[in-house]
Design a protein around this motif. Sequence first.
Motif, short mmCIF file in Angstrom:
data_model
loop_
_atom_site.label_atom_id
_atom_site.label_comp_id
_atom_site.label_asym_id
_atom_site.label_seq_id
_atom_site.Cartn_x
_atom_site.Cartn_y
_atom_site.Cartn_z
N GLN A 42 10.39 -8.08 13.79
CA GLN A 42 9.54 -7.00 14.26
C GLN A 42 9.02 -6.19 13.08
O GLN A 42 9.78 -5.87 12.16
N PRO A 43 7.74 -5.83 13.07
CA PRO A 43 7.19 -5.02 11.99
C PRO A 43 7.84 -3.63 11.94
O PRO A 43 8.08 -3.00 12.97
N LYS A 44 8.11 -3.17 10.74
CA LYS A 44 8.69 -1.84 10.51
C LYS A 44 7.60 -0.77 10.56
O LYS A 44 7.85 0.37 10.93
N TYR A 45 6.38 -1.13 10.14
CA TYR A 45 5.27 -0.18 10.05
C TYR A 45 4.22 -0.48 11.11
O TYR A 45 4.07 -1.61 11.55
N GLN A 46 3.51 0.57 11.49
CA GLN A 46 2.46 0.46 12.51
C GLN A 46 1.09 0.57 11.86
O GLN A 46 0.95 1.13 10.77
N ILE A 47 0.08 0.09 12.55
CA ILE A 47 -1.30 0.22 12.08
C ILE A 47 -1.60 1.69 11.84
O ILE A 47 -1.29 2.54 12.67
N GLY A 48 -2.16 1.99 10.68
CA GLY A 48 -2.51 3.36 10.33
C GLY A 48 -1.44 4.11 9.55
O GLY A 48 -1.71 5.18 9.02
N ASP A 49 -0.22 3.56 9.48
CA ASP A 49 0.82 4.23 8.71
C ASP A 49 0.40 4.30 7.24
O ASP A 49 -0.21 3.37 6.71
N LYS A 50 0.75 5.40 6.61
CA LYS A 50 0.44 5.61 5.20
C LYS A 50 1.66 5.18 4.39
O LYS A 50 2.77 5.66 4.62
N VAL A 51 1.45 4.24 3.46
CA VAL A 51 2.53 3.67 2.67
C VAL A 51 2.14 3.63 1.20
O VAL A 51 0.98 3.87 0.85
N LYS A 52 3.12 3.32 0.38
CA LYS A 52 2.83 3.03 -1.03
C LYS A 52 3.82 1.98 -1.51
O LYS A 52 4.84 1.75 -0.87
N LEU A 53 3.49 1.36 -2.63
CA LEU A 53 4.39 0.38 -3.20
C LEU A 53 5.65 1.07 -3.69
O LEU A 53 5.59 2.19 -4.19
N ASN A 54 6.78 0.39 -3.59
CA ASN A 54 8.04 0.99 -4.03
C ASN A 54 8.09 1.16 -5.55
O ASN A 54 8.98 1.83 -6.05
N VAL A 55 7.13 0.62 -6.28
CA VAL A 55 7.06 0.80 -7.73
C VAL A 55 5.94 1.77 -8.12
O VAL A 55 5.62 1.90 -9.29
N GLY A 56 5.34 2.44 -7.14
CA GLY A 56 4.28 3.40 -7.40
C GLY A 56 2.92 2.84 -7.03
O GLY A 56 2.82 1.80 -6.39
N GLY A 57 1.88 3.53 -7.45
CA GLY A 57 0.52 3.09 -7.14
C GLY A 57 -0.13 4.01 -6.13
O GLY A 57 0.44 5.04 -5.74
N PRO A 58 -1.33 3.63 -5.68
CA PRO A 58 -2.08 4.50 -4.77
C PRO A 58 -1.49 4.50 -3.36
O PRO A 58 -0.79 3.57 -2.96
#
Length: 79
Positions: free
Chosen positions: A6-22
């Motif tokens: 099952q996906p942990k995140y939903q459409i539209g969720d705001k995320v970032k890479l665990n190593v940084g980035g935009p």
Amino acid sequence: MSNTRQPKYQIGDKVKLNVGGPDMAIKRPLGGDKFNGEYRCQWFAGKKLEFGEIPEESLLLIEKEQQEGSTPSSEAELG
């Protein structure tokens, strides 16, 4: 018993890479009916909309409060 991931995140969720980035937005989980553990994410690089397929393990959710830009109102502080 189903072994479907099952996906942990939903459409539209705001995320970032665990190593940084935009900051990025989840466009959709990949794999159709059988989630394959990756998401199509999109973000802006300057004025250009970029996208990529990123594994769930590489993403961190940006807290919902930060997403909404909410700050306590004066009324809430007064209780």
